[in-house]
Scaffold this motif. Structure first.
Motif, PDB file in Angstrom:
ATOM      1  N   GLU A 144       0.834  -1.196   0.000  1.00 36.73           N
ATOM      2  CA  GLU A 144       0.000   0.000   0.000  1.00 36.73           C
ATOM      3  C   GLU A 144       0.880   1.261   0.000  1.00 36.73           C
ATOM      4  N   PRO A 145       0.425   2.326  -0.637  1.00 33.04           N
ATOM      5  CA  PRO A 145       1.203   3.576  -0.631  1.00 33.04           C
ATOM      6  C   PRO A 145       1.513   4.025   0.786  1.00 33.04           C
ATOM      7  N   ASP A 146       2.751   4.472   1.019  1.00 33.03           N
ATOM      8  CA  ASP A 146       3.197   4.823   2.368  1.00 33.03           C
ATOM      9  C   ASP A 146       3.554   6.311   2.423  1.00 33.03           C
ATOM     10  N   ALA A 147       2.539   7.129   2.693  1.00 31.15           N
ATOM     11  CA  ALA A 147       2.746   8.576   2.767  1.00 31.15           C
ATOM     12  C   ALA A 147       3.586   8.944   3.982  1.00 31.15           C
ATOM     13  N   GLY A 148       3.439   8.195   5.064  1.00 27.33           N
ATOM     14  CA  GLY A 148       4.199   8.486   6.275  1.00 27.33           C
ATOM     15  C   GLY A 148       5.693   8.346   6.056  1.00 27.33           C
ATOM     16  N   PHE A 149       6.111   7.257   5.417  1.00 26.09           N
ATOM     17  CA  PHE A 149       7.527   7.051   5.122  1.00 26.09           C
ATOM     18  C   PHE A 149       8.035   8.155   4.196  1.00 26.09           C
ATOM     19  N   THR A 150       7.235   8.493   3.199  1.00 20.39           N
ATOM     20  CA  THR A 150       7.612   9.527   2.232  1.00 20.39           C
ATOM     21  C   THR A 150       7.853  10.860   2.930  1.00 20.39           C
ATOM     22  N   ASN A 151       6.968  11.208   3.850  1.00 13.79           N
ATOM     23  CA  ASN A 151       7.136  12.484   4.554  1.00 13.79           C
ATOM     24  C   ASN A 151       8.350  12.451   5.470  1.00 13.79           C
ATOM     25  N   ARG A 152       8.650  11.300   6.049  1.00 13.30           N
ATOM     26  CA  ARG A 152       9.857  11.204   6.879  1.00 13.30           C
ATOM     27  C   ARG A 152      11.109  11.443   6.043  1.00 13.30           C
ATOM     28  N   VAL A 153      11.135  10.900   4.829  1.00 12.66           N
ATOM     29  CA  VAL A 153      12.265  11.145   3.933  1.00 12.66           C
ATOM     30  C   VAL A 153      12.411  12.642   3.678  1.00 12.66           C
ATOM     31  N   ARG A 154      11.300  13.305   3.384  1.00 10.15           N
ATOM     32  CA  ARG A 154      11.337  14.745   3.101  1.00 10.15           C
ATOM     33  C   ARG A 154      11.861  15.525   4.295  1.00 10.15           C
ATOM     34  N   LEU A 155      11.352  15.216   5.494  1.00  9.29           N
ATOM     35  CA  LEU A 155      11.759  15.952   6.683  1.00  9.29           C
ATOM     36  C   LEU A 155      13.207  15.676   7.063  1.00  9.29           C
ATOM     37  N   GLU A 156      13.648  14.419   6.902  1.00 10.40           N
ATOM     38  CA  GLU A 156      15.046  14.093   7.185  1.00 10.40           C
ATOM     39  C   GLU A 156      15.972  14.845   6.224  1.00 10.40           C
ATOM     40  N   ALA A 157      15.581  14.921   4.966  1.00 12.73           N
ATOM     41  CA  ALA A 157      16.380  15.655   3.986  1.00 12.73           C
ATOM     42  C   ALA A 157      16.435  17.138   4.333  1.00 12.73           C
ATOM     43  N   GLN A 158      15.306  17.683   4.739  1.00 11.11           N
ATOM     44  CA  GLN A 158      15.260  19.101   5.098  1.00 11.11           C
ATOM     45  C   GLN A 158      16.191  19.394   6.271  1.00 11.11           C
ATOM     46  N   LYS A 159      16.208  18.511   7.266  1.00  8.67           N
ATOM     47  CA  LYS A 159      17.107  18.701   8.405  1.00  8.67           C
ATOM     48  C   LYS A 159      18.569  18.726   7.973  1.00  8.67           C
ATOM     49  N   ARG A 160      18.868  17.998   6.898  1.00 11.35           N
ATOM     50  CA  ARG A 160      20.242  17.895   6.408  1.00 11.35           C
ATOM     51  C   ARG A 160      20.569  18.926   5.337  1.00 11.35           C
ATOM     52  N   GLY A 161      19.590  19.787   4.999  1.00  9.30           N
ATOM     53  CA  GLY A 161      19.868  20.866   4.065  1.00  9.30           C
ATOM     54  C   GLY A 161      19.474  20.601   2.624  1.00  9.30           C
ATOM     55  N   LEU A 162      18.513  19.709   2.407  1.00  4.38           N
ATOM     56  CA  LEU A 162      18.039  19.415   1.054  1.00  4.38           C
ATOM     57  C   LEU A 162      16.527  19.596   1.010  1.00  4.38           C
ATOM     58  N   ILE A 163      16.051  20.443   0.120  1.00  2.00           N
ATOM     59  CA  ILE A 163      14.617  20.689  -0.027  1.00  2.00           C
ATOM     60  C   ILE A 163      14.039  19.727  -1.057  1.00  2.00           C
ATOM     61  N   LEU A 164      13.078  18.902  -0.628  1.00  2.00           N
ATOM     62  CA  LEU A 164      12.399  17.961  -1.506  1.00  2.00           C
ATOM     63  C   LEU A 164      10.909  18.267  -1.528  1.00  2.00           C
ATOM     64  N   LEU A 165      10.247  17.860  -2.606  1.00  2.00           N
ATOM     65  CA  LEU A 165       8.801  17.970  -2.736  1.00  2.00           C
ATOM     66  C   LEU A 165       8.179  16.582  -2.805  1.00  2.00           C
ATOM     67  N   THR A 166       7.001  16.446  -2.223  1.00  2.00           N
ATOM     68  CA  THR A 166       6.223  15.217  -2.390  1.00  2.00           C
ATOM     69  C   THR A 166       5.069  15.490  -3.343  1.00  2.00           C
ATOM     70  N   CYS A 167       4.448  14.433  -3.829  1.00  2.00           N
ATOM     71  CA  CYS A 167       3.288  14.569  -4.703  1.00  2.00           C
ATOM     72  C   CYS A 167       2.568  13.227  -4.742  1.00  2.00           C
ATOM     73  N   GLY A 168       1.568  13.131  -5.608  1.00  6.00           N
ATOM     74  CA  GLY A 168       0.809  11.903  -5.763  1.00  6.00           C
ATOM     75  C   GLY A 168      -0.522  11.962  -5.043  1.00  6.00           C
ATOM     76  N   VAL A 169      -1.497  11.285  -5.591  1.00  8.72           N
ATOM     77  CA  VAL A 169      -2.832  11.247  -4.986  1.00  8.72           C
ATOM     78  C   VAL A 169      -2.766  10.712  -3.560  1.00  8.72           C
ATOM     79  N   TYR A 170      -1.831   9.796  -3.300  1.00  8.76           N
ATOM     80  CA  TYR A 170      -1.687   9.218  -1.970  1.00  8.76           C
ATOM     81  C   TYR A 170      -0.557   9.865  -1.167  1.00  8.76           C
TER      82      TYR A 170
END
Length: 425
Positions: free
Chosen positions: A365-391
């Protein structure tokens, strides 16, 4: 000045309807780097959502805008026209796919370009119905919101949508939706609900942006072209996010063996300044009566100057080839990360319009929680990422195509560390 202090002011002053992914307040930027008001440095893998494909503050773009500012900033082209507007239209007419005579108009935003494409299709055909695809994003005005194939946050609570807009499935191989399913959806629509003789336009994104970076399969694009030709329907390619070297060609539609009738564009055209356009078949573009198209700020001189510079930079720096090179390197690194990350369910996208999708390894099943953790971990390390997708389970990579190799390599190391940290919870 601190980000937290400005954030509190923002809460008091700005409508909460203007969503914000971060509370990082930008102070200055150069190419692929951004510094916030606290002096923190970030590598930008968002590029203003595919706007600054040529990088923040590209010197050629900045110089062109500065030169134009010294002449005039606004006259309204419908009142006192200027040659640069006409010359930009000539360049887009020549550059857009399709071996036929073309004309263009300029507006200010991507949503406006889509709205005007629908107006043109309707007045050309004398019909009203429009077909779009599930998962699509076309804007936030009422018509474009209606055509958008995602309810939250774009449609939720805003009442009845515009009439005579229909949706069919968009192919998503990773989710088991094929081109055959999409074409069957069109067939069923024509059999059950909609006379094809009432359809003004079929609109699609060559790569769905907000929907999850799903590329339109070649057989789908050919199928749409065939249906449009059979029934006198206008084929509209929404290239607001895919345009201007992002996919490895100037327009994503250059990667297909058919041409649309109309192309909408914005974002990357202005290199950071607001400008949008519709380019298409001359006879369709001429269907509207004088005064039926346009807008006060449409084709603003500063945006036009920036657009000319952007087109020059894409050609001079061979950014189409650069997009293909960077996209290939990104996919290779993602495949390496995938070998130790069962949460990665798919890696996809043409050129430097690449996405990675995450799903639960057990349930799939799509895992939005894991995806957001990746984004936030990257942001803490100085990398801006975007998420997308219906899920909400897709990370999309939209760094400037001009990103230096050293910054790209640094970003890849941050990404790998962020995925590993996300796996640890």
């Amino acid at each position: 000045m601190l980000n937290a202090d400005v954030s509190r002011r923002r809460d008091d002053a700005i409508s909460r309807g203007v969503g914000m992914q971060t509370q990082i307040y930008a102070d200055r930027a150069l190419n692929s780097e951004i510094w916030d008001i606290e002096g923190n440095r970030y590598i930008d893998f968002a590029a203003g959502i595919a706007v600054v494909n040529t990088g923040h503050c590209h010197p050629k773009v900045m110089a062109a805008v500065a030169e134009q500012m010294g002449r005039f900033t606004h006259t309204c082209h419908q009142v006192l026209p200027y040659e640069s507007y006409i010359r930009l239209a000539e360049r887009l007419n020549a550059a857009a796919p399709g071996d036929f005579a073309k004309k263009s108009i300029f507006v200010t935003t991507g949503a406006e370009s889509v709205e005007n494409a629908i107006k043109i299709a309707r007045i050309h055909t004398g019909r009203s119905a429009v077909i779009a695809f599930g998962g699509a994003f076309h804007g936030r005005t009422f018509m474009t919101m209606t055509m958008t194939g995602k309810v939250e946050p774009y449609k939720k609570g805003f009442g009845a949508m515009m009439p005579d807009v229909y949706h069919v499935p968009f192919p998503q191989e990773v989710h088991g939706v094929s081109t055959a399913d999409a074409m069957a959806g069109l067939t069923k629509l024509f059999k059950a609900d909609l006379d094809p003789g009432r359809v003004a336009a079929i609109i699609f994104e060559p790569v769905q942006g907000e929907g999850g970076f799903y590329p339109a399969p070649a057989d789908l694009v050919r199928g749409i072209r065939k249906l449009c030709d059979e029934h006198g329907i206008v084929m509209i390619a929404d290239e607001v996010q895919t345009g201007f070297a992002r996919t490895g060609t100037l327009f994503a539609m250059h990667g297909y063996d058919v041409a649309p009738d109309l192309i909408t564009m914005a974002k990357g055209l202005g290199g950071g300044l607001p400008i949008a356009a519709v380019t298409g078949r001359a006879e369709m573009m001429d269907a509207a009566h004088p005064g039926g198209l346009g807008g006060t700020y449409g084709g603003n001189p500063l945006g036009v100057a920036a657009a000319h510079a952007v087109l020059d930079v894409i050609e001079e720096e061979d950014l189409c080839a650069r997009a293909n090179e960077l996209g290939s390197r990104l996919k290779q690194r993602l495949e390496q990360i995938r070998s130790t990350t069962p949460e990665i369910s798919d890696i996809r996208g043409p050129g430097f319009m690449v996405a990675v999708e995450f799903a639960d390894p057990g349930s799939k099943e799509p895992d939005a929680g894991f995806t957001n953790r990746v984004r936030l971990e990257a942001q803490k390390r100085g990398l801006i990422l975007l998420t997308c997708g219906v899920y909400g389970n897709v990370v999309r990579f939209l760094a400037p195509i001009t990103i230096p190799d050293a910054h790209f390599a640094e970003a890849m190391d941050i990404l790998e560390a962020s995925v590993a940290a996300a796996r640890q919870g």
